[in-house]
Design an enzyme around this catalytic site. Structure first.
Site, PDB file in Angstrom:
ATOM      1  N   TYR A  57      46.006  22.669  44.481  1.00 62.40           N
ATOM      2  CA  TYR A  57      45.746  22.401  45.893  1.00 62.40           C
ATOM      3  C   TYR A  57      44.247  22.328  46.196  1.00 62.40           C
ATOM      4  N   ILE A  58      43.523  23.423  45.982  1.00 65.32           N
ATOM      5  CA  ILE A  58      42.104  23.443  46.349  1.00 65.32           C
ATOM      6  C   ILE A  58      41.277  22.640  45.342  1.00 65.32           C
ATOM      7  N   ASP A  99      45.800  24.616  28.256  1.00 63.84           N
ATOM      8  CA  ASP A  99      45.850  25.968  28.812  1.00 63.84           C
ATOM      9  C   ASP A  99      44.511  26.640  28.528  1.00 63.84           C
ATOM     10  N   PHE A 103      39.158  27.078  39.102  1.00 63.24           N
ATOM     11  CA  PHE A 103      40.253  27.348  40.036  1.00 63.24           C
ATOM     12  C   PHE A 103      41.496  27.875  39.321  1.00 63.24           C
ATOM     13  N   SER A 116      38.885  35.718  46.104  1.00 59.98           N
ATOM     14  CA  SER A 116      39.792  35.783  47.258  1.00 59.98           C
ATOM     15  C   SER A 116      39.476  36.980  48.133  1.00 59.98           C
ATOM     16  N   TYR A 136      47.511  40.773  41.490  1.00 62.54           N
ATOM     17  CA  TYR A 136      46.781  39.497  41.670  1.00 62.54           C
ATOM     18  C   TYR A 136      45.358  39.783  42.160  1.00 62.54           C
ATOM     19  N   LYS A 188      41.348  39.241  40.353  1.00 63.05           N
ATOM     20  CA  LYS A 188      40.149  38.655  40.950  1.00 63.05           C
ATOM     21  C   LYS A 188      38.983  39.635  40.917  1.00 63.05           C
ATOM     22  N   PHE A 212      39.173  32.941  52.290  1.00 60.51           N
ATOM     23  CA  PHE A 212      40.101  33.624  53.180  1.00 60.51           C
ATOM     24  C   PHE A 212      41.423  32.846  53.169  1.00 60.51           C
ATOM     25  N   LEU A 267      52.145  30.967  55.159  1.00 59.64           N
ATOM     26  CA  LEU A 267      52.532  30.542  56.505  1.00 59.64           C
ATOM     27  C   LEU A 267      52.521  29.037  56.689  1.00 59.64           C
ATOM     28  N   ARG A 296      56.173  42.121  56.697  1.00 59.17           N
ATOM     29  CA  ARG A 296      56.285  41.869  55.252  1.00 59.17           C
ATOM     30  C   ARG A 296      55.509  42.976  54.539  1.00 59.17           C
ATOM     31  N   ASP A 317      51.418  43.344  53.852  1.00 61.57           N
ATOM     32  CA  ASP A 317      50.557  42.601  54.788  1.00 61.57           C
ATOM     33  C   ASP A 317      49.605  43.542  55.511  1.00 61.57           C
TER      34      ASP A 317
HETATM   35  P1  NAD Z   1      47.216  26.088  42.749  1.00 60.84           P
HETATM   36  O1  NAD Z   1      48.293  26.846  42.078  1.00 60.84           O
HETATM   37  O2  NAD Z   1      47.534  24.931  43.597  1.00 60.84           O
HETATM   38  O3  NAD Z   1      46.157  25.565  41.642  1.00 60.84           O
HETATM   39  C1  NAD Z   1      45.895  26.301  40.470  1.00 60.84           C
HETATM   40  C2  NAD Z   1      45.943  25.315  39.314  1.00 60.84           C
HETATM   41  O4  NAD Z   1      45.614  25.979  38.109  1.00 60.84           O
HETATM   42  C3  NAD Z   1      47.340  24.680  39.123  1.00 60.84           C
HETATM   43  O5  NAD Z   1      47.197  23.275  39.029  1.00 60.84           O
HETATM   44  C4  NAD Z   1      47.827  25.276  37.801  1.00 60.84           C
HETATM   45  O6  NAD Z   1      48.637  24.365  37.085  1.00 60.84           O
HETATM   46  C5  NAD Z   1      46.498  25.555  37.085  1.00 60.84           C
HETATM   47  N1  NAD Z   1      46.553  26.653  36.096  1.00 60.84           N
HETATM   48  C6  NAD Z   1      47.020  27.911  36.301  1.00 60.84           C
HETATM   49  N2  NAD Z   1      46.906  28.624  35.155  1.00 60.84           N
HETATM   50  C7  NAD Z   1      46.321  27.807  34.223  1.00 60.84           C
HETATM   51  C8  NAD Z   1      45.952  27.958  32.870  1.00 60.84           C
HETATM   52  N3  NAD Z   1      46.158  29.103  32.206  1.00 60.84           N
HETATM   53  N4  NAD Z   1      45.385  26.897  32.231  1.00 60.84           N
HETATM   54  C9  NAD Z   1      45.180  25.720  32.885  1.00 60.84           C
HETATM   55  N5  NAD Z   1      45.521  25.503  34.165  1.00 60.84           N
HETATM   56  C10 NAD Z   1      46.095  26.551  34.829  1.00 60.84           C
HETATM   57  O7  NAD Z   1      46.353  27.154  43.573  1.00 60.84           O
HETATM   58  P2  NAD Z   1      45.233  26.935  44.699  1.00 60.84           P
HETATM   59  O8  NAD Z   1      45.802  27.346  46.002  1.00 60.84           O
HETATM   60  O9  NAD Z   1      44.612  25.597  44.537  1.00 60.84           O
HETATM   61  O10 NAD Z   1      44.171  28.062  44.274  1.00 60.84           O
HETATM   62  C11 NAD Z   1      43.091  27.733  43.433  1.00 60.84           C
HETATM   63  C12 NAD Z   1      42.300  29.001  43.188  1.00 60.84           C
HETATM   64  O11 NAD Z   1      41.899  29.562  44.446  1.00 60.84           O
HETATM   65  C13 NAD Z   1      43.077  30.109  42.473  1.00 60.84           C
HETATM   66  O12 NAD Z   1      42.201  30.770  41.580  1.00 60.84           O
HETATM   67  C14 NAD Z   1      43.484  31.061  43.598  1.00 60.84           C
HETATM   68  O13 NAD Z   1      43.627  32.393  43.129  1.00 60.84           O
HETATM   69  C15 NAD Z   1      42.308  30.925  44.526  1.00 60.84           C
HETATM   70  N6  NAD Z   1      42.619  31.240  45.932  1.00 60.84           N
HETATM   71  C16 NAD Z   1      43.614  30.544  46.560  1.00 60.84           C
HETATM   72  C17 NAD Z   1      43.914  30.858  47.911  1.00 60.84           C
HETATM   73  C18 NAD Z   1      45.019  30.138  48.646  1.00 60.84           C
HETATM   74  O14 NAD Z   1      45.473  30.651  49.690  1.00 60.84           O
HETATM   75  N7  NAD Z   1      45.462  28.990  48.168  1.00 60.84           N
HETATM   76  C19 NAD Z   1      43.179  31.849  48.578  1.00 60.84           C
HETATM   77  C20 NAD Z   1      42.174  32.522  47.888  1.00 60.84           C
HETATM   78  C21 NAD Z   1      41.892  32.206  46.559  1.00 60.84           C
HETATM   79  C1  WQD Z   2      49.462  34.659  56.788  1.00 64.23           C
HETATM   80  C2  WQD Z   2      50.059  35.351  57.993  1.00 64.23           C
HETATM   81  C3  WQD Z   2      51.878  36.814  57.448  1.00 64.23           C
HETATM   82  C4  WQD Z   2      54.566  33.574  56.132  1.00 64.23           C
HETATM   83  C5  WQD Z   2      47.950  34.875  51.085  1.00 64.23           C
HETATM   84  C6  WQD Z   2      47.871  35.542  49.784  1.00 64.23           C
HETATM   85  C7  WQD Z   2      46.434  35.730  49.388  1.00 64.23           C
HETATM   86  C8  WQD Z   2      45.674  34.430  49.472  1.00 64.23           C
HETATM   87  C9  WQD Z   2      45.889  33.716  50.775  1.00 64.23           C
HETATM   88  C10 WQD Z   2      45.304  33.767  47.206  1.00 64.23           C
HETATM   89  C11 WQD Z   2      50.388  36.815  57.744  1.00 64.23           C
HETATM   90  C12 WQD Z   2      52.360  35.650  58.320  1.00 64.23           C
HETATM   91  C13 WQD Z   2      53.474  34.291  56.598  1.00 64.23           C
HETATM   92  C14 WQD Z   2      55.752  33.518  56.905  1.00 64.23           C
HETATM   93  C15 WQD Z   2      54.694  34.901  58.568  1.00 64.23           C
HETATM   94  N1  WQD Z   2      46.038  33.624  48.366  1.00 64.23           N
HETATM   95  N2  WQD Z   2      53.536  34.933  57.801  1.00 64.23           N
HETATM   96  N3  WQD Z   2      55.762  34.186  58.114  1.00 64.23           N
HETATM   97  O1  WQD Z   2      49.237  36.875  53.215  1.00 64.23           O
HETATM   98  O2  WQD Z   2      47.095  36.326  54.467  1.00 64.23           O
HETATM   99  O3  WQD Z   2      47.336  35.660  52.070  1.00 64.23           O
HETATM  100  O4  WQD Z   2      47.296  33.622  50.993  1.00 64.23           O
HETATM  101  O5  WQD Z   2      44.283  34.382  47.063  1.00 64.23           O
HETATM  102  O6  WQD Z   2      46.421  36.212  48.080  1.00 64.23           O
HETATM  103  O7  WQD Z   2      48.461  36.822  49.946  1.00 64.23           O
HETATM  104  O8  WQD Z   2      48.640  34.480  53.829  1.00 64.23           O
HETATM  105  O9  WQD Z   2      49.982  32.617  54.637  1.00 64.23           O
HETATM  106  O10 WQD Z   2      51.159  34.467  53.349  1.00 64.23           O
HETATM  107  O11 WQD Z   2      50.321  34.905  55.668  1.00 64.23           O
HETATM  108  O12 WQD Z   2      54.723  35.505  59.654  1.00 64.23           O
HETATM  109  O13 WQD Z   2      56.766  32.901  56.522  1.00 64.23           O
HETATM  110  O14 WQD Z   2      51.284  34.726  58.335  1.00 64.23           O
HETATM  111  O15 WQD Z   2      52.495  38.035  57.839  1.00 64.23           O
HETATM  112  O16 WQD Z   2      50.136  37.533  58.942  1.00 64.23           O
HETATM  113  P1  WQD Z   2      48.111  35.945  53.457  1.00 64.23           P
HETATM  114  P2  WQD Z   2      50.105  34.061  54.320  1.00 64.23           P
END
Ligand code: NAD
Ligand code: WQD
Length: 337
Positions: free
Chosen positions: A11-12, A58, A80, A124, A148, A152, A177, A199, A291, A294
């Protein structure tokens, strides 16, 4: 620069690939597709207007990662690749430590061997754990409270020790965030597998009729409307921050740790109302219990990112909701639509 983006099909990562190419960088994507689809690649190339080399590897295969770094003459890595589901990490901690921590060590060792000295890491807000601070600055004490988040936190420590030992190696730790939204084209976006935990993707699936209603996890928090507060950040703003962080590492040759958020907190009901207003849709929802795990509020103090990177968010909640819905409505089954 030649940039390796690990997890670049995710995604990111996919959004950041575009931001880097718009800034003139050459990008190589490394991904094992454990949580993404190869179908993102032709869409990325169409949006970028250029081919994007893909290495299906990998991270834990250090020898192949080394070969990728050398053969593509990589100058910097944006990392990522990780597993990121809090609940899953509690059920499968060893898989999370192996994939995220061992995977990162394998990558850093390959970078050391290939003399690649610039590194940007996806961290994160989860490293702050159960905190009741109004807003979180970079020196807020860290205390991860799930496997998790601990991966980090551990990786942040590993990076800092490595930087102390090798002062030629420069790293940026970016603490995200709550990233939401999608590229304005609607061609790429968040494509969660199974039932979304987060969410916004769940809300989008309710809007598309794939899910019956949104469950709101608790309205008895000490917040204005009783629902949880988060700092939602547009993924396009987040992607831009990575390009800015890379520029900083190149120009300043200093390490960097910044929190990336808007600095303003929105509740679950705020998000529902914004989504309904932005997309002229009704979102059926029901208040249920909290949940487990949370926290009441997670909100960044983005002052340091503005000071050091001249970065700040540019999109509001309505734009986040409009862009998320455009992706969802054009791709109801994600990349398998
Ligand atoms: P995502 O799952 O969409 O992307 C992660 C990618 O990494 C995937 O394409 C997956 O196939 C690949 N991957 C995982 N393990 C691997 C491995 N061992 N070797 C090669 N590829 C591998 O996740 P995202 O939401 O894009 O998040 C990207 C990064 O940002 C992650 O490190 C995540 O922890 C961090 N992050 C995400 C969020 C969020 O809410 N999405 C918030 C904070 C931090
Ligand atoms: C947001 C708000 C829920 C779903 C998560 C991961 C965290 C990070 C970011 C990787 C909260 C509420 C949610 C639903 C709801 N990812 N909610 N109904 O929990 O802040 O963080 O994503 O680093 O690791 O934990 O995000 O989107 O799950 O929740 O009411 O079906 O929405 O209680 O208040 P969160 P979230």
């Amino acid at each position: 620069m030649n940039i390796l983006v690990t997890g670049g099909a995710g995604y990111i990562g996919s959004h950041t690939v575009l931001a880097l190419m718009e800034r003139g960088h050459h990008v190589v994507v490394l991904d094992n597709f454990s949580n993404s689809s190869p179908k993102v690649m032709p869409r990325l190339e169409a949006l970028a207007g250029n081919p994007i080399p893909l290495c299906q590897v990998d991270l834990r295969d250090g020898d192949t990662v080394f070969d990728v770094l050398v053969s593509h003459k990589i100058d910097a890595v944006i990392h990522f690749a990780a597993l990121k589901a809090v609940g899953e990490s509690c059920e499968q901690p060893l898989q999370y430590f192996d994939n995220n921590v061992s995977g990162t060590i394998s990558l850093l060792l390959a970078m050391q061997k290939a003399n690649v000295l610039r590194f940007v890491f996806s961290s994160s807000a989860m490293v702050y754990g159960d905190t009741e601070h109004e807003t979180l600055s970079e020196n807020t004490p860290r205390s991860a409270n799930n496997p998790y988040g601990r991966t980090k936190l551990m990786i942040e420590e590993i990076i800092q020790d490595h930087c102390a030992a090798d002062t030629n190696f420069k790293a940026a730790i970016l603490r995200y965030f709550n990233p939401v939204g999608a590229h304005p084209s609607g061609m790429i976006g968040e494509d969660p597998r199974g039932t979304p935990n987060n969410l916004m993707p769940y809300l989008c699936q309710v809007a598309s009729g794939k899910r019956e209603k949104l469950s709101v996890f608790g309205n008895d928090y000490p917040t204005p409307d009783g629902t949880g507060l988060r700092d939602y950040l547009h993924v396009m703003d987040l992607a831009r921050a990575h390009a800015d962080a890379l520029d900083y590492l190149q120009s300043q040759s200093k390490n960097l740790t910044v929190n990336l958020g808007t600095g303003s907190a929105s509740s679950v009901l705020d998000m529902i109302h914004a989504f309904e207003q932005a997309n002229k849709l009704k979102i059926p929802h029901e208040i249920i219990g909290r949940r487990p795990g949370d926290v009441t509020r997670l909100c960044a103090d983005p002052g340091l990112a503005k000071e050091l990177l001249s970065w700040e968010s540019r999109h509001d909640l309505l734009q986040m909701c409009a862009d998320a819905w455009r992706w969802q409505s054009k791709n109801p089954e994600g990349y398998n639509s």
